[in-house]
Enzyme design. Structure first.
Site, PDB file in Angstrom:
ATOM      1  CG  HIS A   1       1.935  -2.873 -15.301  1.00 26.58           C
ATOM      2  ND1 HIS A   1       1.518  -4.049 -14.731  1.00 26.58           N
ATOM      3  CD2 HIS A   1       2.952  -3.195 -16.142  1.00 26.58           C
ATOM      4  CE1 HIS A   1       2.239  -5.048 -15.218  1.00 26.58           C
ATOM      5  NE2 HIS A   1       3.127  -4.557 -16.070  1.00 26.58           N
TER       6      HIS A   1
ATOM      7  N   GLY B   1       0.786  -1.239   0.000  1.00 26.58           N
ATOM      8  CA  GLY B   1       0.000   0.000   0.000  1.00 26.58           C
ATOM      9  C   GLY B   1       0.813   1.283   0.000  1.00 26.58           C
TER      10      GLY B   1
HETATM   11  C1  GRF Z   1       3.408  -1.262  -7.486  1.00 27.01           C
HETATM   12  O1  GRF Z   1       4.753  -1.356  -7.784  1.00 27.01           O
HETATM   13  C2  GRF Z   1       2.556  -1.291  -8.728  1.00 27.01           C
HETATM   14  O2  GRF Z   1       3.242  -0.950  -9.884  1.00 27.01           O
HETATM   15  C3  GRF Z   1       2.103  -2.711  -8.834  1.00 27.01           C
HETATM   16  O3  GRF Z   1       2.057  -3.190  -7.531  1.00 27.01           O
HETATM   17  C4  GRF Z   1       2.931  -2.456  -6.693  1.00 27.01           C
HETATM   18  C5  GRF Z   1       2.170  -2.080  -5.481  1.00 27.01           C
HETATM   19  O4  GRF Z   1       2.983  -1.552  -4.480  1.00 27.01           O
HETATM   20  N1  GRF Z   1       0.863  -2.780  -9.555  1.00 27.01           N
HETATM   21  P1  GRF Z   1       2.326  -0.890  -3.192  1.00 27.01           P
HETATM   22  O5  GRF Z   1       1.366  -1.906  -2.609  1.00 27.01           O
HETATM   23  O6  GRF Z   1       1.620   0.354  -3.630  1.00 27.01           O
HETATM   24  O7  GRF Z   1       3.465  -0.607  -2.274  1.00 27.01           O
END
Ligand code: GRF
Length: 187
Positions: free
Chosen positions: A107, A14
Site C-alpha cells: 500500500h 504491474g
Molecule cells: C502500487 O503503488 C501499490 O502501492 C498500489 O498500487 C500500485 C500498483 O502499481 N497498491 P503497479 O501496478 O505495481 O505498477
C-alpha cells in the site's frame, strides 16, 4: 529450498509484478510466481506474465461467482501464497478466511495513515512530513492487517502527486521482496 507457489493479483501497470518476477528468478528467493490474476482484461501488467510465460487469467468481477472462479484456479495451480500488487478490488471476508495469513498487499502510504485510495493527494492536503509504503497481511478490514515492512522518506516541499508516486514506487520495489524474504526466512 521449496519455493512457495504464488499468485500475484493485479489490475494495472504491474510494475510490482515485474519486480517480483525478476526477484523470483533468483534461486534463493522464497516464492515462485505460478499464476497472475487480473480483474482488468487490458492491464498492461499482463504483458509481464506473457513475457515470462507465466499463466495468467482474466477474472470478470461483474459475474456473481467470480471469487469461486479465482479459488478454483488457485487450487488448479496449487497456490499457497498470494501477493496483491495494485489489485483494485476488495477481497471478500470468506476469501480472506480461506487464505488467512497467506495474502499480503503493498500500500502506498505509511499505514495506518491513509488507507484506501488517493493517498498522495490526501497526504499533500494534510501537509504530511513523511510518505512511504507498507507491506501488510490482508485481513477482513481494508488496509488494516498486521505490518510486515514499512519504508519511508521525507516529503520535499516541491513534491507533487506524480513525484510522490515515483518516490514511493521506488521504495516499493525494495519493500515487497524484503517483506517476502522476511516472511519465509524461518520456514
Ligand atoms: C502500487 O503503488 C501499490 O502501492 C498500489 O498500487 C500500485 C500498483 O502499481 N497498491 P503497479 O501496478 O505495481 O505498477
Amino acid at each position: 529450498m521449496v519455493k512457495k507457489n504464488t499468485c500475484v493479483f493485479i489490475s494495472g501497470q504491474g510494475t510490482n509484478l515485474n519486480n517480483l518476477i525478476s526477484h523470483s528468478r533468483n534461486i534463493s528467493f522464497p516464492i515462485k510466481i505460478s499464476l497472475v490474476i487480473s480483474n482488468n482484461k487490458h492491464a498492461v501488467g499482463l504483458n509481464y506474465a506473457k513475457k515470462y510465460n507465466i499463466p495468467y487469467i482474466f477474472i470478470n468481477t461483474k459475474l456473481n461467482n467470480y471469487e469461486n472462479k479465482i479459488l478454483l484456479n488457485l487450487k488448479k495451480y496449487k497456490i499457497d501464497f498470494i501477493c496483491l500488487a495494485g489489485y483494485m478490488k476488495i477481497i471478500s471476508n470468506a476469501f480472506v478466511k480461506k487464505y488467512k495469513g497467506k495474502i499480503i498487499n503493498i500500500h502506498p502510504s505509511l499505514l495506518p495513515k491513509f488507507k484506501g485510495l488517493n493517498t498522495f493527494a490526501r497526504m499533500l492536503k494534510n501537509k504530511e512530513k513523511k510518505a512511504g509504503c507498507t507491506v501488510h497481511y490482508v485481513n477482513e478490514k481494508l488496509d488494516s492487517g498486521s505490518k510486515i515492512i514499512q519504508k519511508k522518506f521525507f516529503i520535499n516541499q516541491k513534491d507533487d502527486e506524480k513525484i510522490l508516486k515515483k518516490k514511493t514506487q521506488k521504495l516499493e520495489y525494495k519493500a515487497y521482496p524484503e517483506a517476502i524474504i522476511k516472511i519465509f526466512r524461518n520456514f
